[in-house]
Design a protein around this motif. Structure first.
Motif, short mmCIF file in Angstrom:
data_model
loop_
_atom_site.label_atom_id
_atom_site.label_comp_id
_atom_site.label_asym_id
_atom_site.label_seq_id
_atom_site.Cartn_x
_atom_site.Cartn_y
_atom_site.Cartn_z
N PRO A 168 0.83 -1.21 0.00
CA PRO A 168 0.00 0.00 0.00
C PRO A 168 0.86 1.26 0.00
O PRO A 168 1.82 1.38 0.76
N ASP A 169 0.47 2.20 -0.84
CA ASP A 169 1.25 3.41 -1.04
C ASP A 169 1.30 4.28 0.22
O ASP A 169 2.29 4.96 0.47
N PHE A 170 0.26 4.21 1.06
CA PHE A 170 0.24 5.07 2.23
C PHE A 170 1.31 4.69 3.25
O PHE A 170 1.63 5.46 4.16
N LEU A 171 1.89 3.49 3.09
CA LEU A 171 2.96 3.08 4.00
C LEU A 171 4.17 4.02 3.91
O LEU A 171 4.96 4.11 4.85
N LYS A 172 4.32 4.71 2.79
CA LYS A 172 5.45 5.63 2.64
C LYS A 172 5.42 6.75 3.68
O LYS A 172 6.44 7.38 3.94
N TYR A 173 4.24 7.00 4.24
CA TYR A 173 4.07 8.12 5.15
C TYR A 173 4.01 7.66 6.62
O TYR A 173 3.73 8.47 7.50
N GLN A 174 4.25 6.39 6.85
CA GLN A 174 4.17 5.84 8.22
C GLN A 174 5.56 5.85 8.84
O GLN A 174 6.40 5.04 8.51
N ASP A 175 5.79 6.77 9.75
CA ASP A 175 7.12 6.92 10.34
C ASP A 175 7.18 6.48 11.79
O ASP A 175 8.16 6.73 12.48
N ARG A 176 6.09 5.81 12.28
CA ARG A 176 6.08 5.35 13.67
C ARG A 176 5.92 3.84 13.79
O ARG A 176 5.86 3.32 14.90
N LEU A 177 5.86 3.13 12.69
CA LEU A 177 5.52 1.71 12.73
C LEU A 177 6.51 0.91 13.58
O LEU A 177 7.72 0.98 13.39
N LEU A 178 5.95 0.14 14.50
CA LEU A 178 6.71 -0.87 15.23
C LEU A 178 6.46 -2.25 14.66
O LEU A 178 7.34 -3.12 14.70
N SER A 179 5.24 -2.47 14.17
CA SER A 179 4.84 -3.80 13.72
C SER A 179 4.06 -3.70 12.43
O SER A 179 3.12 -2.90 12.33
N LEU A 180 4.43 -4.52 11.45
CA LEU A 180 3.75 -4.55 10.15
C LEU A 180 3.48 -6.00 9.77
O LEU A 180 4.39 -6.81 9.66
N ASP A 181 2.20 -6.32 9.56
CA ASP A 181 1.78 -7.66 9.18
C ASP A 181 1.08 -7.59 7.83
O ASP A 181 -0.03 -7.05 7.73
N LEU A 182 1.74 -8.15 6.80
CA LEU A 182 1.15 -8.23 5.45
C LEU A 182 1.12 -9.68 4.98
O LEU A 182 1.14 -9.95 3.77
N GLN A 183 1.07 -10.61 5.88
CA GLN A 183 1.13 -12.02 5.53
C GLN A 183 -0.10 -12.46 4.73
O GLN A 183 -1.18 -11.86 4.82
N LEU A 184 0.05 -13.53 3.98
CA LEU A 184 -1.05 -14.21 3.30
C LEU A 184 -1.85 -13.27 2.42
O LEU A 184 -3.08 -13.27 2.42
N ASN A 185 -1.15 -12.46 1.66
CA ASN A 185 -1.78 -11.65 0.61
C ASN A 185 -1.32 -12.18 -0.74
O ASN A 185 -0.84 -13.32 -0.84
N GLN A 186 -1.47 -11.38 -1.75
CA GLN A 186 -1.05 -11.77 -3.10
C GLN A 186 -0.04 -10.77 -3.66
O GLN A 186 0.01 -10.49 -4.86
N ILE A 187 0.77 -10.23 -2.76
CA ILE A 187 1.77 -9.25 -3.16
C ILE A 187 2.87 -9.98 -3.92
O ILE A 187 3.41 -10.99 -3.45
N HIS A 188 3.19 -9.48 -5.10
CA HIS A 188 4.18 -10.17 -5.94
C HIS A 188 5.29 -9.20 -6.33
O HIS A 188 5.23 -8.00 -6.06
N GLY A 189 6.30 -9.76 -6.95
CA GLY A 189 7.42 -8.94 -7.41
C GLY A 189 8.43 -8.70 -6.30
O GLY A 189 8.60 -9.52 -5.39
N GLN A 190 9.07 -7.56 -6.37
CA GLN A 190 10.16 -7.25 -5.45
C GLN A 190 9.70 -6.31 -4.33
O GLN A 190 8.74 -5.56 -4.47
N ILE A 191 10.41 -6.40 -3.20
CA ILE A 191 10.15 -5.48 -2.10
C ILE A 191 10.73 -4.12 -2.47
O ILE A 191 11.92 -4.02 -2.78
#
Length: 1013
Positions: free
Chosen positions: A518-541
């Motif tokens: 998700p593009d809005f993650l670019k603006y998240q500067d406080r994240l301690l924990s990020l869970d994106l498991q079991l999606n269909q995200i493909h390609g490179q990080i």
């Protein structure tokens, strides 16, 4: 004036002169000695006053600013200084939280104050200095407090010279007791009443037994000291002990005494996260003064005695994370002073009684992950002081209780994973934080009305449909959001609104059908924990994801997607405080990315990583879980893995191309619970260093090239439950050696697989007699073979169970059991060269579920005593040379679903009835002397079996030692692995004293570093 009057006046003058002299003398002695005044000024000038150094203490102030160098300045009047009224010597120096910054050495003028009796330097910043050895010169000290002042290194032995000490506090620094060890430091301090050594590293030695002689102790605080061994039981009987805290020492064992003394003054008992076990004795009621009882995440079991309900002064009771069972809530109805009640993660049953409403002082109630059921009583609405309520993962039912609207102080409400119905009601709109209930249908749009919402957990519900992430734009206070574990399709739009999204600290978007980051993650500067498991995200990080929150990110789960790599070369993962990363079940290729030294769990299984394991892994001094399984890694494991043996709990390197020998990962005091290096090319002899892994529960060395005899020395491992040595080049007879002094070898085994080797000689009947765990019938327990793990950092805690899994292969078909019930007991000795008869001693293993002796050269008859194994579900004796009849006693095996005796020399009638009516022809083929259903050969009086040569010819025409019926391969399912339900997530607010903490698996609230006290 007469003579008498003159004498009277002279007497008055004399008395007045003497009083003036005494006052003058007293005034003179109140002025401190000049040498001590100079010493104090030199001490002051060696430091800097920095108000940030004591910012944790709200009453901190710079006491040294009152120390002035004027000639007539009396140091006895300075802040923090106290002098003896008669001698004028400085006897008390209290610089607690005085904003002092700088290093301190043995040359410091402080140590010229030889008359000091009390010294506190707590709550300052001594810049990682070592405690000066000159501290031992202050021989008159009775009180010494150096806590929380950024001291570093080894505690000097010279402190042991302070034999007058009654109080010693070295807590919350970066100190260690390795040279000297704990026993050397305190052996001479016989006058101690208060001993506080929280977070001092004592891993070099067990708890000294002589500590039991320190009966004058009033408070003993040894939290987080890496203690091990068994605590002397007599400590609980100290006549003056009021506070005993041993929290966060997971390898410290012990048990409660059978009898507590009624005269005990104990007020606080803290055993959180230790290995204390057994039951709580009914004599607990004798601790009349007890106010805080914390047994959380220990190994206690059984029923909680009703006498616990007599401890009416209790304000904190934590029994969470144990193996307690039965009903308990009605026992606690008289604990009207209690403010914190934590019972989560046990096997408690029953309904919540209406008397729960009597506990009106409750602020924290946690019942999650038990077997409570029924309706939630309306009396719970009387607990208007509650700020945290967790009823999740139980069997509560009915409509979402609307009386929660009375609980206006709630900060966290968790009703997830129950059987509640309906949607979030508008009557909950006054709550500042809301997690979830079992909500069917679509995500409720009414959430947008909760403008004060800070925490929202909709994890693991039945939510479906499409959710527009823009619905959260108006929730400016929202910092924690979990949507994982549903059937949602979350739409995130790329627009100029991204900058107006809430600034998340914890974000869970697992299983949300995302196809890109998700593009809005670019603006998240406080994240301690990020869970994106079991999606269909493909390609490179994308590169930008590494740059966000580079200083804050602690927990990342990207597992179960289709990620292939990184959009720029990545050698080191840049999140400097990362503790948990899961990249498993993707399509990553190339070299393993190296995590930061703070990493506790590193999971990259089921990818296509290749090459060798980088030597940088030797820097991972905190690593507890390393899972490299199912990749294309090669080479020899780096020798540096042996550096991890003090912290590592789980090592899984299975299904790769490693070769050479297993690294020396076991040493004395090793904590390893599971080792799986199966399906590689390891070779040589089985490493005897494995016998040092005394905590080991699972050992899988299967499908390698080990060439050795049976490792009887593994029988010394008291907790070994799964032993897999299949498909190697192991050989020789399995016999107990005469010099084997272990009376109960392998007594805890649940599963043993020695198949596909070259073992010979008779079956190991001497071992069969000692496998005690297999003698116990199924008690009906639904518990699983698992290991509890906890990861802690300053910002996040993760706590979960590793469930050992088993794959059973039957005639080429694989069946994966993601969890192994405690009841599963299996023996696979197939495809070897065992000979002789089947021992009657197998009949004693009455709890056995699976027995496979196929593809050997066993002779003689099938023992009728096998009919005693009434739990048996699978019996394979095929491809041997067994003769005689099939014992009719086997008809008693009413659970038997697999029975294979093909290709033997068996004769006579096949038993009929019960389970034998379900077996087909293939179970019996190759036995020319058998008759009766399901074979087409009927039994009659004229029937006689063919000569044995015909049978031998047919059996030998098959390829012996090749047929595989059973394969058992242990692994584990942990945390957020596919198919495993994450049980609990809870977060609470810092200003209520509970640091916001997160765990996928289970989540705990902690007060600073020490939890609830």
């Amino acid at each position: 004036m007469d003579v008498f009057a003159s004498i009277f006046i002279l007497s008055l003058l004399l008395v007045l002169f003497m009083n003036i002299t005494c006052v003058a003398s007293s005034l003179h002695h109140e002025l401190c000695h000049n040498d001590e005044r100079i010493a104090l000024l030199k001490f002051k000038n060696s430091f800097v006053i920095d108000n940030n150094c004591s910012s944790d203490d709200p009453i901190a102030y710079p006491k040294l600013e009152s120390w002035t160098p004027e000639n007539r300045s009396d140091c006895c009047t300075w802040n923090g200084v106290e002098c003896d009224k008669h001698t004028g010597h400085v006897i008390d120096l209290d610089l607690t939280s005085s904003c002092v910054y700088g290093s301190i050495y043995s040359t410091s003028s402080l140590f010229n104050l030889s008359h000091l009796q009390s010294l506190s330097l707590a709550g300052n910043n001594f810049n990682n200095s070592k405690i000066p050895s000159a501290m031992g010169r202050l021989s008159g000290l009775t009180y010494l407090n150096l806590s929380n002042s950024l001291f570093h290194g080894q505690v000097p032995l010279e402190i042991s010279r302070l034999s007058n000490l009654s109080s010693l506090d070295l807590s919350d620094n970066d100190l260690e007791l390795k040279r000297p060890i704990f026993s050397s430091l305190v052996r001479n301090l016989r006058n101690l009443k208060h001993l506080h050594l929280i977070s001092v590293d004592m891993s070099s030695s067990p708890v000294p037994a002589f500590l039991a002689n320190f009966t004058s102790l009033t408070s003993l605080l040894l939290d987080d000291c890496q203690l091990h061994g068994e605590l002397p039981n007599s400590i609980f009987h100290f006549p003056n002990l009021q506070i005993l805290s041993l929290r966060d020492n997971p390898h410290l064992s012990g048990y409660l005494p059978a009898e507590f003394h009624s005269s005990s003054p104990l007020k606080e008992l803290q055993l959180f996260n230790t290995s204390f076990s057994h039951k709580i004795p009914s004599s607990i009621e004798s601790l009349h003064s007890l106010q805080s009882l914390n047994f959380g995440y220990c190994r206690f079991q059984g029923l909680v005695p009703s006498s616990l309900g007599k401890l009416t002064r209790l304000t904190i009771l934590d029994l969470s994370g144990n193996h307690f069972e039965g009903q308990i809530l009605s026992i606690l109805q008289n604990l009207t002073q209690i403010t914190h009640l934590l019972l989560g993660e046990n096997q408690f049953t029953g309904k919540i009684p209406s008397s729960i409403g009597n506990l009106t002082k409750l602020t924290y109630l946690d019942l999650h992950a038990n077997k409570f059921h029924g309706l939630v009583p309306t009396s719970l609405g009387k607990l208007t002081s509650l700020i945290h309520l967790d009823l999740s993962t139980n069997n509560f039912k009915g409509q979402l209780p609307c009386f929660f609207q009375n609980l206006t102080q709630l900060i966290a409400l968790n009703l997830a994973s129950n059987e509640f119905m309906g949607q979030i009601s508008s009557c909950l709109g006054n709550l500042t934080q809301l997690e979830s209930s079992k909500i069917n249908g679509h995500a409720p749009c009414s959430i947008t009305r909760f403008t004060n919402l800070e925490y929202l957990d909709l994890y693991d519900n039945n939510l479906g449909g499409t959710l527009d992430f823009d619905m959260f734009l108006g929730l400016k206070n929202l910092d924690t959001l979990f949507l994982s574990g549903n059937m949602l399709s979350v739409q995130t739009k790329t627009s100029n609104k991204n900058g107006t999204f809430p600034r998340f600290t914890f974000l869970g978007l697992g299983s949300c059908n995302l196809t890109y980051f998700p593009d809005f993650l670019k603006y998240q500067d406080r994240l301690l924990s990020l869970d994106l498991q079991l999606n269909q995200i493909h390609g490179q990080i994308p590169k930008w994801i590494w740059n966000i929150t580079i200083e804050t990110m602690v927990y990342v789960d990207l597992s179960g997607n289709s990620l292939t790599g990184f959009d720029h070369p990545l050698v080191f993962i840049p999140w400097v405080h990362l503790t948990y990363i899961d990249l498993s079940f993707n399509k990553f290729q190339g070299q393993l990315p190296f995590p930061p030294p703070s990493t506790i769990a590193y999971r990259v299984s089921n990818n296509k990583f290749s090459g060798e394991v980088p030597p940088f892994f030797s820097n991972l001094s905190s690593l507890q879980l390393l899972d490299l399984s199912n990749n294309q890694l090669s080479g020899k494991p780096p020798p540096c893995l042996k550096n991890l043996r003090s912290t590592m709990l789980v090592l899984n390197m299975s299904n790769n191309h490693f070769h050479g020998g297993i690294p020396h990962i076991c040493a004395n005091q090793s904590n390893l619970r599971m080792i799986d290096v199966s399906n590689n090319q390891f070779q040589g002899r089985l490493p005897k260093m494995l016998a040092n892994c005394t905590m080991l529960e699972v050992l899988n060395l299967g499908n390698n090239r080990f060439n050795d005899v049976f490792p009887s020395w593994l029988g010394t491992l008291p907790k070994l439950r799964l032993l897999i040595l299949r498909s190697n080049s192991l050989h020789g007879m399995i016999l107990r050696k005469q010099n084997d002094h272990n009376p109960e070898p392998f007594s805890s085994l649940h599963v043993i697989d020695l198949s596909n080797n070259s073992f010979s000689g008779p079956l190991p009947c001497e071992y069969f007699k000692k496998w005690n765990a297999m003698k116990v019938k199924d008690s009906g327990s639904s518990s699983y073979l698992k290991m509890h793990m906890s990861f802690y950092s300053e910002t996040i805690s993760w706590s979960g169970d590793l469930d050992y899994s088993t794959t059973i292969t039957s005639k080429g078909m694989f069946i994966l059991y993601e969890k192994i019930q405690e009841a599963l007991l299996a023996i696979d000795l197939s495809s070897n060269r065992f000979e002789g008869s089947i021992s009657d001693s197998l009949g004693n293993l009455q709890g056995l579920h699976v027995l496979n002796l196929s593809n050997n050269v066993l002779t003689g008859s099938i023992p009728s005593l096998l009919g005693n194994i009434t739990e048996l579900e699978s019996l394979d004796l095929s491809h041997n040379k067994l003769s005689g009849k099939i014992p009719p006693q086997l008809e008693q095996l009413t659970y038997l679903s697999v029975f294979v005796v093909c290709h033997n020399h068996l004769t006579g009638r096949i038993p009929q009835g019960n389970q034998f009516n379900t077996f087909g022809i293939t179970s019996y083929e190759g036995n020319m002397g058998l008759c009766g259903k399901p074979l087409p050969i009927e039994c009659d009086q004229d029937y006689s079996p063919p000569p044995s040569g015909a049978v031998d010819e047919q059996q030998d025409s098959e390829s012996p030692f090749k047929f595989e019926w059973l394969t058992i391969v242990p692994g584990y399912v942990c945390g957020l692995v596919i198919g495993v339900v994450v049980e609990q997530i809870v977060a609470t607010k810092k200003h209520y004293g509970l640091v916001k903490t997160f765990s996928h698996g289970k989540l705990k609230g902690r007060k600073g570093r020490r939890g609830l006290r």
